[in-house]
Design a protein around this motif. Structure first.
Motif, PDB file in Angstrom:
ATOM      1  N   LEU A   8       3.506  12.700  10.599  1.00  0.00           N
ATOM      2  CA  LEU A   8       3.149  12.319  11.959  1.00  0.00           C
ATOM      3  C   LEU A   8       4.233  12.721  12.954  1.00  0.00           C
ATOM      4  CD1 LEU A   8       1.223  10.904  13.896  1.00  0.00           C
ATOM      5  CD2 LEU A   8       2.252   8.733  13.227  1.00  0.00           C
ATOM      6  N   ALA A   9       5.485  12.664  12.521  1.00  0.00           N
ATOM      7  CA  ALA A   9       6.604  13.033  13.397  1.00  0.00           C
ATOM      8  C   ALA A   9       6.447  14.451  13.931  1.00  0.00           C
ATOM      9  CB  ALA A   9       7.927  12.888  12.651  1.00  0.00           C
ATOM     10  N   GLY A  10       5.831  15.327  13.147  1.00  0.00           N
ATOM     11  CA  GLY A  10       5.624  16.706  13.581  1.00  0.00           C
ATOM     12  C   GLY A  10       4.689  16.835  14.771  1.00  0.00           C
ATOM     13  N   LEU A  11       3.872  15.820  15.020  1.00  0.00           N
ATOM     14  CA  LEU A  11       2.950  15.837  16.156  1.00  0.00           C
ATOM     15  C   LEU A  11       3.512  15.149  17.397  1.00  0.00           C
ATOM     16  CD1 LEU A  11      -0.474  14.898  14.514  1.00  0.00           C
ATOM     17  CD2 LEU A  11       0.306  17.157  15.229  1.00  0.00           C
ATOM     18  N   LEU A  12       4.541  14.352  17.209  1.00  0.00           N
ATOM     19  CA  LEU A  12       5.036  13.526  18.306  1.00  0.00           C
ATOM     20  C   LEU A  12       5.993  14.284  19.216  1.00  0.00           C
ATOM     21  CD1 LEU A  12       5.597  10.184  16.390  1.00  0.00           C
ATOM     22  CD2 LEU A  12       3.656  10.843  17.825  1.00  0.00           C
ATOM     23  N   ARG A  13       6.006  13.846  20.474  1.00  0.00           N
ATOM     24  CA  ARG A  13       6.892  14.456  21.474  1.00  0.00           C
ATOM     25  C   ARG A  13       7.376  13.366  22.430  1.00  0.00           C
ATOM     26  NH1 ARG A  13       1.883  17.783  23.994  1.00  0.00           N
ATOM     27  NH2 ARG A  13       1.109  16.175  25.400  1.00  0.00           N
ATOM     28  N   PRO A  14       8.395  13.656  23.213  1.00  0.00           N
ATOM     29  CA  PRO A  14       8.878  12.652  24.158  1.00  0.00           C
ATOM     30  C   PRO A  14       7.734  12.136  25.037  1.00  0.00           C
ATOM     31  CG  PRO A  14      10.361  14.523  24.114  1.00  0.00           C
ATOM     32  CD  PRO A  14       9.152  14.909  23.299  1.00  0.00           C
ATOM     33  N   GLY A  15       7.729  10.836  25.250  1.00  0.00           N
ATOM     34  CA  GLY A  15       6.689  10.206  26.059  1.00  0.00           C
ATOM     35  C   GLY A  15       5.565   9.601  25.241  1.00  0.00           C
ATOM     36  N   ASP A  16       5.565   9.828  23.933  1.00  0.00           N
ATOM     37  CA  ASP A  16       4.495   9.286  23.097  1.00  0.00           C
ATOM     38  C   ASP A  16       4.736   7.813  22.774  1.00  0.00           C
ATOM     39  OD1 ASP A  16       2.968  11.572  23.019  1.00  0.00           O
ATOM     40  OD2 ASP A  16       3.752  12.250  21.084  1.00  0.00           O
ATOM     41  N   LEU A  17       3.666   7.054  22.868  1.00  0.00           N
ATOM     42  CA  LEU A  17       3.654   5.647  22.469  1.00  0.00           C
ATOM     43  C   LEU A  17       2.793   5.531  21.236  1.00  0.00           C
ATOM     44  CD1 LEU A  17       4.165   2.573  22.968  1.00  0.00           C
ATOM     45  CD2 LEU A  17       2.093   2.608  24.389  1.00  0.00           C
ATOM     46  N   VAL A  18       3.363   4.963  20.173  1.00  0.00           N
ATOM     47  CA  VAL A  18       2.642   4.750  18.924  1.00  0.00           C
ATOM     48  C   VAL A  18       2.579   3.252  18.689  1.00  0.00           C
ATOM     49  CG1 VAL A  18       2.571   5.227  16.446  1.00  0.00           C
ATOM     50  CG2 VAL A  18       3.537   6.935  18.012  1.00  0.00           C
ATOM     51  N   GLY A 141      -6.537   8.626  25.216  1.00  0.00           N
ATOM     52  CA  GLY A 141      -6.085   9.333  26.400  1.00  0.00           C
ATOM     53  C   GLY A 141      -6.026  10.837  26.230  1.00  0.00           C
ATOM     54  N   GLU A 142      -5.724  11.511  27.350  1.00  0.00           N
ATOM     55  CA  GLU A 142      -5.693  12.976  27.395  1.00  0.00           C
ATOM     56  C   GLU A 142      -4.707  13.582  26.409  1.00  0.00           C
ATOM     57  OE1 GLU A 142      -5.340  15.285  31.035  1.00  0.00           O
ATOM     58  OE2 GLU A 142      -6.348  13.622  32.076  1.00  0.00           O
ATOM     59  N   ARG A 143      -3.574  12.938  26.235  1.00  0.00           N
ATOM     60  CA  ARG A 143      -2.538  13.465  25.336  1.00  0.00           C
ATOM     61  C   ARG A 143      -3.096  13.741  23.946  1.00  0.00           C
ATOM     62  NH1 ARG A 143      -0.063  15.164  21.550  1.00  0.00           N
ATOM     63  NH2 ARG A 143       1.923  14.431  20.771  1.00  0.00           N
ATOM     64  N   TRP A 144      -3.996  12.916  23.475  1.00  0.00           N
ATOM     65  CA  TRP A 144      -4.494  13.025  22.106  1.00  0.00           C
ATOM     66  C   TRP A 144      -5.838  13.733  22.005  1.00  0.00           C
ATOM     67  CZ3 TRP A 144      -0.941  12.551  18.663  1.00  0.00           C
ATOM     68  CH2 TRP A 144       0.197  11.821  18.985  1.00  0.00           C
ATOM     69  N   ALA A 145      -6.416  14.120  23.134  1.00  0.00           N
ATOM     70  CA  ALA A 145      -7.691  14.860  23.113  1.00  0.00           C
ATOM     71  C   ALA A 145      -7.467  16.191  22.396  1.00  0.00           C
ATOM     72  CB  ALA A 145      -8.193  15.085  24.529  1.00  0.00           C
ATOM     73  N   GLY A 146      -8.262  16.465  21.414  1.00  0.00           N
ATOM     74  CA  GLY A 146      -8.173  17.726  20.693  1.00  0.00           C
ATOM     75  C   GLY A 146      -7.122  17.770  19.598  1.00  0.00           C
ATOM     76  N   VAL A 147      -6.338  16.713  19.421  1.00  0.00           N
ATOM     77  CA  VAL A 147      -5.337  16.682  18.343  1.00  0.00           C
ATOM     78  C   VAL A 147      -6.047  16.259  17.059  1.00  0.00           C
ATOM     79  CG1 VAL A 147      -3.220  15.610  17.493  1.00  0.00           C
ATOM     80  CG2 VAL A 147      -3.458  16.138  19.921  1.00  0.00           C
TER      81      VAL A 147
END
Length: 155
Positions: A8-18, A141-147
């Motif tokens: 999962l860390a490979g998908l995360l970027r600054p600003g992500d809330l998990v 949200g938009e950040r995760w659309a298409g992931v």
């Protein structure tokens, strides 16, 4: 759970809330430990239950990991605001255990991770991390659309 966290860390970027949810012992902290390893942060990732939040700075160019345990916080977003997570969020990955009903308003985008422990044939809970977990990943949200999160559920 550790392997899932690293993946999962490979998908995360600054600003992500998990936001992590699941019963006691489901593997929320173990998953976060894997996230920390995958993100390459400093310090041992342990449960922040008694300190509420720990910041793990990056060892390299990646984002810091802010690990929050909201289990003992009952006041919803008001108590969470005292932690200044909105200040940390843009440049960090913020992981909140027990955050349901408490952190959803921090951002329109979040990744919700629900972990359920396996129940044995005799009705007893699985007792160690070798036992299977059922994990549901939901991007909001938009950040995760298409992931593609489905591939991670197989880890």
């Amino acid at each position: 759970m550790n392997r899932l966290g690293k993946a999962l860390a490979g998908l995360l970027r600054p600003g992500d809330l998990v936001m992590l949810s699941g019963e006691l012992g489901a593997g929320k902290t173990t998953l976060t430990r894997g996230l920390g390893e995958g993100l390459g942060v400093r310090g041992a990732v342990t449960s922040p239950t008694f300190v509420i939040a720990r910041v793990h700075p990056p060892l390299g160019a990646g984002p810091a990991l802010v690990h929050v345990d909201a289990y003992r916080l009952g006041g919803g977003l008001d108590e969470m605001e005292d932690l200044d997570l909105d200040v940390s969020l843009p440049e960090s990955v913020v992981v909140v255990e027990w955050g349901e009903g408490k952190v959803e308003r921090l951002t329109d985008d979040r990744l919700e991770v629900r972990i359920e422990r396996a129940i044995g044939a005799d009705g007893a809970d699985a007792e160690d991390d070798a036992d299977p977990r059922q994990v549901r990943l939901t991007g909001i949200g938009e950040r995760w659309a298409g992931v593609d999160l489905a591939a991670l559920a197989e880890v």
